[in-house]
Design an enzyme around this catalytic site. Sequence first.
Site, PDB file in Angstrom:
ATOM      1  N   ARG A 244      15.586  67.173 110.470  1.00 44.01           N
ATOM      2  CA  ARG A 244      15.867  68.505 111.033  1.00 44.01           C
ATOM      3  C   ARG A 244      14.564  69.159 111.489  1.00 44.01           C
ATOM      4  NH1 ARG A 244      16.679  68.218 105.852  1.00 44.01           N
ATOM      5  NH2 ARG A 244      18.935  68.380 105.946  1.00 44.01           N
ATOM      6  N   ILE A 246      11.255  70.740 112.928  1.00 46.21           N
ATOM      7  CA  ILE A 246      10.160  70.238 113.762  1.00 46.21           C
ATOM      8  C   ILE A 246      10.174  68.711 113.834  1.00 46.21           C
ATOM      9  CG2 ILE A 246       7.634  70.069 113.887  1.00 46.21           C
ATOM     10  CD1 ILE A 246       7.574  72.970 112.681  1.00 46.21           C
ATOM     11  N   ALA A 316       6.889  66.037 107.020  1.00 44.37           N
ATOM     12  CA  ALA A 316       7.663  66.536 105.875  1.00 44.37           C
ATOM     13  C   ALA A 316       6.834  67.581 105.133  1.00 44.37           C
ATOM     14  CB  ALA A 316       8.017  65.382 104.941  1.00 44.37           C
ATOM     15  N   LEU A 324       0.559  84.140  92.803  1.00 41.49           N
ATOM     16  CA  LEU A 324       0.022  83.158  91.855  1.00 41.49           C
ATOM     17  C   LEU A 324       0.417  83.467  90.411  1.00 41.49           C
ATOM     18  CD1 LEU A 324      -1.690  80.604  91.568  1.00 41.49           C
ATOM     19  CD2 LEU A 324      -3.697  82.064  91.289  1.00 41.49           C
ATOM     20  N   ASN A 374      -2.050  83.537 103.253  1.00 39.93           N
ATOM     21  CA  ASN A 374      -0.844  84.338 103.319  1.00 39.93           C
ATOM     22  C   ASN A 374      -0.420  84.726 101.911  1.00 39.93           C
ATOM     23  OD1 ASN A 374       1.117  85.588 104.787  1.00 39.93           O
ATOM     24  ND2 ASN A 374       2.361  83.763 105.132  1.00 39.93           N
ATOM     25  N   TYR A 380       0.890  76.645  99.045  1.00 47.58           N
ATOM     26  CA  TYR A 380       1.123  76.146 100.410  1.00 47.58           C
ATOM     27  C   TYR A 380      -0.191  76.151 101.207  1.00 47.58           C
ATOM     28  CZ  TYR A 380       3.620  75.848 104.942  1.00 47.58           C
ATOM     29  OH  TYR A 380       4.088  75.478 106.179  1.00 47.58           O
ATOM     30  N   LYS A 384      -2.195  73.141 102.978  1.00 48.94           N
ATOM     31  CA  LYS A 384      -2.326  73.087 104.437  1.00 48.94           C
ATOM     32  C   LYS A 384      -3.784  73.187 104.888  1.00 48.94           C
ATOM     33  CE  LYS A 384       2.065  72.592 105.418  1.00 48.94           C
ATOM     34  NZ  LYS A 384       2.561  71.331 105.997  1.00 48.94           N
TER      35      LYS A 384
HETATM   36  P1  NAD Z   1      12.332  71.900 107.521  1.00 46.27           P
HETATM   37  O1  NAD Z   1      12.585  72.364 106.138  1.00 46.27           O
HETATM   38  O2  NAD Z   1      13.284  72.332 108.591  1.00 46.27           O
HETATM   39  O3  NAD Z   1      12.214  70.302 107.553  1.00 46.27           O
HETATM   40  C1  NAD Z   1      11.369  69.611 106.662  1.00 46.27           C
HETATM   41  C2  NAD Z   1      11.903  68.207 106.451  1.00 46.27           C
HETATM   42  O4  NAD Z   1      11.039  67.546 105.513  1.00 46.27           O
HETATM   43  C3  NAD Z   1      13.306  68.204 105.855  1.00 46.27           C
HETATM   44  O5  NAD Z   1      14.167  67.368 106.602  1.00 46.27           O
HETATM   45  C4  NAD Z   1      13.092  67.675 104.445  1.00 46.27           C
HETATM   46  O6  NAD Z   1      14.206  66.939 103.919  1.00 46.27           O
HETATM   47  C5  NAD Z   1      11.855  66.800 104.614  1.00 46.27           C
HETATM   48  N1  NAD Z   1      11.181  66.588 103.327  1.00 46.27           N
HETATM   49  C6  NAD Z   1      10.798  67.539 102.444  1.00 46.27           C
HETATM   50  N2  NAD Z   1      10.293  66.957 101.344  1.00 46.27           N
HETATM   51  C7  NAD Z   1      10.356  65.611 101.527  1.00 46.27           C
HETATM   52  C8  NAD Z   1      10.016  64.501 100.723  1.00 46.27           C
HETATM   53  N3  NAD Z   1       9.506  64.653  99.493  1.00 46.27           N
HETATM   54  N4  NAD Z   1      10.203  63.258 101.216  1.00 46.27           N
HETATM   55  C9  NAD Z   1      10.731  63.083 102.472  1.00 46.27           C
HETATM   56  N5  NAD Z   1      11.093  64.115 103.260  1.00 46.27           N
HETATM   57  C10 NAD Z   1      10.915  65.374 102.803  1.00 46.27           C
HETATM   58  O7  NAD Z   1      10.844  72.373 107.873  1.00 46.27           O
HETATM   59  P2  NAD Z   1      10.104  72.606 109.298  1.00 46.27           P
HETATM   60  O8  NAD Z   1      10.056  74.063 109.537  1.00 46.27           O
HETATM   61  O9  NAD Z   1      10.666  71.716 110.335  1.00 46.27           O
HETATM   62  O10 NAD Z   1       8.621  72.173 108.906  1.00 46.27           O
HETATM   63  C11 NAD Z   1       8.049  70.916 109.245  1.00 46.27           C
HETATM   64  C12 NAD Z   1       6.553  70.955 108.929  1.00 46.27           C
HETATM   65  O11 NAD Z   1       5.934  72.019 109.671  1.00 46.27           O
HETATM   66  C13 NAD Z   1       6.239  71.237 107.458  1.00 46.27           C
HETATM   67  O12 NAD Z   1       5.137  70.472 107.065  1.00 46.27           O
HETATM   68  C14 NAD Z   1       5.887  72.712 107.458  1.00 46.27           C
HETATM   69  O13 NAD Z   1       5.050  73.071 106.379  1.00 46.27           O
HETATM   70  C15 NAD Z   1       5.202  72.848 108.806  1.00 46.27           C
HETATM   71  N6  NAD Z   1       5.204  74.243 109.305  1.00 46.27           N
HETATM   72  C16 NAD Z   1       6.350  74.872 109.690  1.00 46.27           C
HETATM   73  C17 NAD Z   1       6.295  76.188 110.149  1.00 46.27           C
HETATM   74  C18 NAD Z   1       7.513  76.956 110.593  1.00 46.27           C
HETATM   75  O14 NAD Z   1       7.367  78.116 110.997  1.00 46.27           O
HETATM   76  N7  NAD Z   1       8.699  76.393 110.576  1.00 46.27           N
HETATM   77  C19 NAD Z   1       5.076  76.857 110.191  1.00 46.27           C
HETATM   78  C20 NAD Z   1       3.922  76.186 109.779  1.00 46.27           C
HETATM   79  C21 NAD Z   1       3.993  74.882 109.353  1.00 46.27           C
END
Ligand code: NAD
Length: 474
Positions: A244, A246, A316, A324, A374, A380, A384
């Site tokens: 799902r 990104i 992921a 904290l 943040n 987190y 990151k």
């Molecule tokens: P999301 O929750 O929609 O999707 C994350 C996916 O990672 C999920 O399908 C989940 O099942 C999978 N996942 C989580 N833990 C796992 C594990 N242990 N093993 C295998 N798969 C696992 O999240 P997103 O918003 O699409 O985020 C994707 C990436 O982008 C992440 O690393 C997130 O930190 C980063 N990010 C997102 C945003 C945002 O605004 N959405 C901002 C900054 C960074």
Amino acid sequence: MTDLLLENESARKLIKTLGLPIPVPERLERAKGPYEERPLDDKTILVGGHGALQGVLAQVLTKAGATPWVVGKSDSVLEPYRGPGEAWARTTRRIEPGDAPEGERVDAIVFDGTGLETPDDLHQLYEVMHPWIRRLNRSGRVVVIGRPVGDVKRAAIAATRAGLEGFTRSLGKEIGSNGSVANSVFVEEGAEDRLGPVLRFLLSPRSAFISCQPFHVTKTAKVGEAPETHVLGGKVALVTGAARGIGEATAEILAAEGAHVVCLDRPADDGPCSQVAQRIGGSVLLVDITDRDAPERIANDLKERFGGVDVVVHNAGVTRDKTLGRMKPDAWDMAVDINLGAVVRITERLLQNDLLRPGGRIICLSSVSGIAGNRGQTNYSASKAGVVGFVRALAPQVADKGITVNAIAPGFIETRLTNAMPVAIREVARRMSAVGQGGKPEDVGQAITFLATPGAAGLTGQTIRVCGGALVGA
Ligand code: NAD
């Protein structure tokens, strides 16, 4: 995803009173379909500045289909465009410095600042851009090119070079409400031939949600053949968290460029992950990346089915937010292990025995939170920011194999992850950027895919924000 503002009149009034921008999503033009031979067809691009890159710019812009208008006092500025302009049937035009003929508009401005040496020279930025900046079409582009600050000993030259980045970051914040973005590119001496693909990306709709970001084009990584279309034909790409958000969007775009995508997610996400893989003609790999045997299982699977891998996208990730003092130990451990620990372990395993093939690409997901910090995200942000350090340190170690290692730091992107934020924080956060709206998963997918292409060989060890020019922090 719902946006209270677009649907609810009183929420709209409240946000207006707070002085926050009302999002107008249609102002951001986004790319449709795969990479094209002439991504800048019919775009008018104003080119200014008197640096060393005029020949490169003439070649890249006309070949990509653009019509260049060149700022200069005499027709000699058109000289570099004569050959390429004729070859690609593009007519160039000279524009008098400080002049913008009535009623004329441009789609982009490219400024070659590689020749600037003193603070006085920065005036050229003003001279070229001031008459035209309000004539930039919607979803316009500004790209300011310079030389790296670190390459000179004379402080006055370094100061002038650094000025280009500050200028561009501020300009991005001024032009965002029109859906326009501004970015800077610093080209190491001798790396000029690696600028083309970066420019094609930054001037195209693929970079719709990238603004105020410096790019550094270097000779660090070895370079190979770089096609301009079907850019990932014959490549195998692993995307973690592909069920799902990104990850899903990235898998789709990588596949559209010809890659065979291995969609990895947790066993519990078999359903959505398999659907993505089926839709894009990829394969499925169900693994929890934090399992201790995960690196070995992933390595074995890639070796047996494909003999190796070319592109690894560590997408992921999870948030487990709490200040904290209130954070439980498992929330700390989970976020840090998924977002950083597993990334390090899997990468180290895939680098053994050339499982990641020469010319390979590693792209890790960081976050603007990892750069700016943040509240409620110490775990987190630690993970990151760790990613930023990891790509920076690893890049030079694998450069002689032509492998690049970069991170993408998204700002607010509309996914399940941001949908889980408290409503008030989400409403504010999604519009705290120069373009006044949240990004879409495909915006991040486009940036990841660009870094995955052979043409992106000039970029390594970097963290590229995809945040629409976030107004806070970074
Ligand atoms: P999301 O929750 O929609 O999707 C994350 C996916 O990672 C999920 O399908 C989940 O099942 C999978 N996942 C989580 N833990 C796992 C594990 N242990 N093993 C295998 N798969 C696992 O999240 P997103 O918003 O699409 O985020 C994707 C990436 O982008 C992440 O690393 C997130 O930190 C980063 N990010 C997102 C945003 C945002 O605004 N959405 C901002 C900054 C960074």
